[in-house]
Design an enzyme around this catalytic site. Structure first.
Site, PDB file in Angstrom:
ATOM      1  N   LYS A   1       0.865  -1.179   0.000  1.00 18.52           N
ATOM      2  CA  LYS A   1       0.000   0.000   0.000  1.00 18.52           C
ATOM      3  C   LYS A   1       0.900   1.227   0.000  1.00 18.52           C
ATOM      4  O   LYS A   1       1.905   1.261   0.730  1.00 18.52           O
ATOM      5  CB  LYS A   1      -0.883  -0.023   1.252  1.00 18.52           C
ATOM      6  CG  LYS A   1      -1.873   1.134   1.346  1.00 18.52           C
ATOM      7  CD  LYS A   1      -2.735   1.017   2.607  1.00 18.52           C
ATOM      8  CE  LYS A   1      -3.788   2.098   2.701  1.00 18.52           C
ATOM      9  NZ  LYS A   1      -4.649   1.963   3.900  1.00 18.52           N
TER      10      LYS A   1
ATOM     11  N   SER B   1      -9.639   2.061   3.006  1.00 20.01           N
ATOM     12  CA  SER B   1      -8.745   2.775   2.126  1.00 20.01           C
ATOM     13  C   SER B   1      -7.727   1.895   1.397  1.00 20.01           C
ATOM     14  O   SER B   1      -7.116   2.355   0.443  1.00 20.01           O
ATOM     15  CB  SER B   1      -7.980   3.828   2.944  1.00 20.01           C
ATOM     16  OG  SER B   1      -7.161   3.207   3.916  1.00 20.01           O
TER      17      SER B   1
ATOM     18  N   SER C   1      -9.808  -0.272   7.297  1.00 18.09           N
ATOM     19  CA  SER C   1      -9.265  -0.229   5.932  1.00 18.09           C
ATOM     20  C   SER C   1      -8.560  -1.476   5.439  1.00 18.09           C
ATOM     21  O   SER C   1      -8.209  -1.548   4.266  1.00 18.09           O
ATOM     22  CB  SER C   1      -8.320   0.955   5.788  1.00 18.09           C
ATOM     23  OG  SER C   1      -9.067   2.125   5.597  1.00 18.09           O
TER      24      SER C   1
HETATM   25  N1  GLN Z   1     -13.160   4.480   6.595  1.00 19.29           N
HETATM   26  C1  GLN Z   1     -12.460   4.950   7.740  1.00 19.29           C
HETATM   27  C2  GLN Z   1     -12.032   6.379   7.549  1.00 19.29           C
HETATM   28  O1  GLN Z   1     -12.347   6.923   6.550  1.00 19.29           O
HETATM   29  C3  GLN Z   1     -11.286   4.061   8.036  1.00 19.29           C
HETATM   30  C4  GLN Z   1     -10.082   4.346   7.200  1.00 19.29           C
HETATM   31  C5  GLN Z   1      -8.915   3.504   7.587  1.00 19.29           C
HETATM   32  O2  GLN Z   1      -9.058   2.502   8.268  1.00 19.29           O
HETATM   33  N2  GLN Z   1      -7.744   3.943   7.177  1.00 19.29           N
HETATM   34  O3  GLN Z   1     -11.393   6.961   8.369  1.00 19.29           O
END
Ligand code: GLN
Length: 505
Positions: free
Chosen positions: A77, A157, A181
């Site tokens: 990532k 994400s 994420s």
């Molecule tokens: N969807 C969550 C956010 O927007 C989690 C994102 C994540 O875990 N990086 O913060």
């Protein structure tokens, strides 16, 4: 052998028996990645760098210095910094950034110093900007497409990671999970991922979003593959001040994985999960949960019962409070972490300024996308004098209570199971103009993050329109080995994790 969808063990065997070399494997996956550019899963590919690592891996294999992972490709990532590939965090702020060092996770999995596991890096994977999002639409470099249906989001994400695994562009990937994420994109693309206990995987070199929540972890096709990867990723790191150094934190993942349920001896072949209590939180099955997701998760419970597990009803009464608590704490920490991107210390510098203040303001205005700005504003607000007690401090109290709810629940069960997300993947663009609707999608994953518990997602079926569904398995602290072993038992009697989109087989 179809390398694209082979297990890590099968790839190991193919490498050890000289059926294929690390260089050939790297070539094979690079070719697939280059053919699938329309998915937008990869942000940076560099053949020369990858093949250089593959040659090093081949030399290691020839010397007999292999680990379980040497010579197997991995993609990271783009929130993990890499010395060779650019590291952008999905942001224009870091569009040209090249790190002077590798993240600890990259180092541990990699080959460059001869000490890591010896995996071959295929490149960097797309993600939401600074890992903020649930759909991968917040990437400055365009959305990732879901391999199961190109009109759908892959989740976020870590959407690039999930899409790349599902499409067979890489056998293994890293991701990060701050509020879901790793779990949510894995669920939406039909692959397996685990977010470990907070503090088990080093955050050094992981571009920070919300430091008290951020945790790296592996994504792959199966629980067994994730166990092999996580085993190589964990460990104390003095460069991360929240890295754990306790005996439980240092227990190898594979030791726990193999010891659980007699995985090696198969003593109880018929009912390996006999005596395991699965806690089903009633709050995870209320309004908002789509019928297709509920049905698939129910069917998964039935499979676990066939394996000998028993189901117990539990309650996580503060489930809905996880959303406001998270969306106060995460932006607060983000606003602080992102202050370093000012065009001086880090990040894009505007060409358009008359003095220092304007230079910083314009650099940030040009470098950050809309969602990142929204979080910085929210975060600065909840931390400001006069609002700190009402919002930030209150959210921290709620966070503690959520952690206590989980500990109460674990008195009567071994694992907690339920859906990862209330729905399957939605259409690209469908929720883009409604940030709150997007935040509500995180309801089942945020509590685990706030409590610092390990949580994983394993494929458990397909819903309307043939989109994948994930089962969430939550364990108590440091129980990753057993969670992965339980998921592995489930994956021995089901084949959801082996299904692939027709066009990409
Ligand atoms: N969807 C969550 C956010 O927007 C989690 C994102 C994540 O875990 N990086 O913060």
């Amino acid at each position: 052998m179809n390398f694209a969808h082979a297990s890590l063990k099968a790839l190991r065997a193919a490498l050890d028996s000289k059926q294929v070399s690390a260089t050939e494997l790297a070539e094979y996956f690079l070719a697939r990645a280059e053919k699938a550019l329309a998915l937008n899963a990869f942000l940076h590919i560099d053949r020369g760098l990858t093949l250089g690592q593959a040659r090093e891996a081949d030399a290691r294999i020839a010397r007999g210095e292999t680990t379980a992972l040497t010579g197997i490709p991995v993609a990271h990532k783009d929130i993990f910094v890499t010395r060779d590939w650019r590291s952008t965090a999905g942001s224009n702020m870091l569009a040209d950034y090249v790190s002077p060092f590798d993240a600890t996770v990259v180092e541990k999995l990699g080959a460059t110093d001869g000490k890591g596991a010896g995996m071959v890096c295929l490149g960097k994977l797309n993600c939401d900007e600074f890992a903020m999002g649930s759909s991968n639409e917040n990437s400055a470099f365009g959305p990732v497409k879901n391999p199961w249906n190109l009109a759908k989001i892959p989740g976020g994400s870590s959407g690039g990671s999930a899409a790349a695994i599902a499409a067979g562009l890489t056998p293994a990937a890293t991701g990060t999970d701050t509020g879901g994420s790793l779990r949510q994109p894995a669920a939406m693309c039909g692959v397996t991922a685990i977010k470990p206990t907070y503090g088990r995987v080093s955050r050094y070199g992981m571009i920070a979003f919300a430091s008290s929540l951020d945790q790296g972890g592996p994504m792959a096709k199966s629980a067994e593959d994730c166990a092999l990867l996580l085993d190589a990723m964990v460990g104390f790191d003095e460069r991360d001040s929240t890295s754990l150094n306790s005996p439980e934190a240092l227990t190898p993942i594979m030791a726990g994985f193999l010891a659980a349920f007699a995985l090696e001896s198969r003593a109880d072949a018929g009912a390996p999960l006999k005596g395991i209590r699965i806690g089903v939180p009633k709050e995870f099955f209320g309004a908002g949960l789509a019928d297709d997701v509920a049905g698939a998760v129910e069917a998964a419970f039935a499979e676990f019962e066939k394996l000998g597990a028993v189901r117990v009803e539990i309650s996580l009464p503060r489930t809905t409070l996880a959303i406001p608590a998270y969306y106060v704490i995460a932006p607060a920490e983000a606003s602080s972490n992102l202050s370093r991107f000012d065009g001086v210390r880090y990040g894009h510098r505007t060409k358009n300024y008359r003095d220092l203040a304007e230079m910083i303001a314009n650099s940030r205005a040009e470098g950050f996308g809309a969602e990142v700005k929204r979080r910085i504003l929210t975060g600065a607000y909840v931390l400001s004098h006069g609002y700190y007690d009402a919002y930030y401090l209150q959210a921290q109290r709620v966070r503690r209570l959520i952690g206590l709810d989980f500990q109460e629940a674990f008195k009567s069960c071994d694992f907690i199971m339920g859906p990862v997300a209330p729905t399957t993947a939605w259409d690209i663009g469908a929720k883009n103009n409604d940030p709150v609707a997007m935040y509500l999608e995180d309801i089942y994953t945020l509590g685990v993050s706030l409590a610092g518990l390990p949580g994983m997602s394993a494929p458990c079926g397909f819903g309307n329109g043939g989109m994948p569904i994930g089962l969430q398995i939550i364990g108590n602290y440091f129980d990753e080995g057993r969670m992965l072993a339980a998921a592995h038992q489930y994956q021995q009697v089901t084949d959801w994790h082996t299904r692939r989109p027709e066009a990409l087989r």
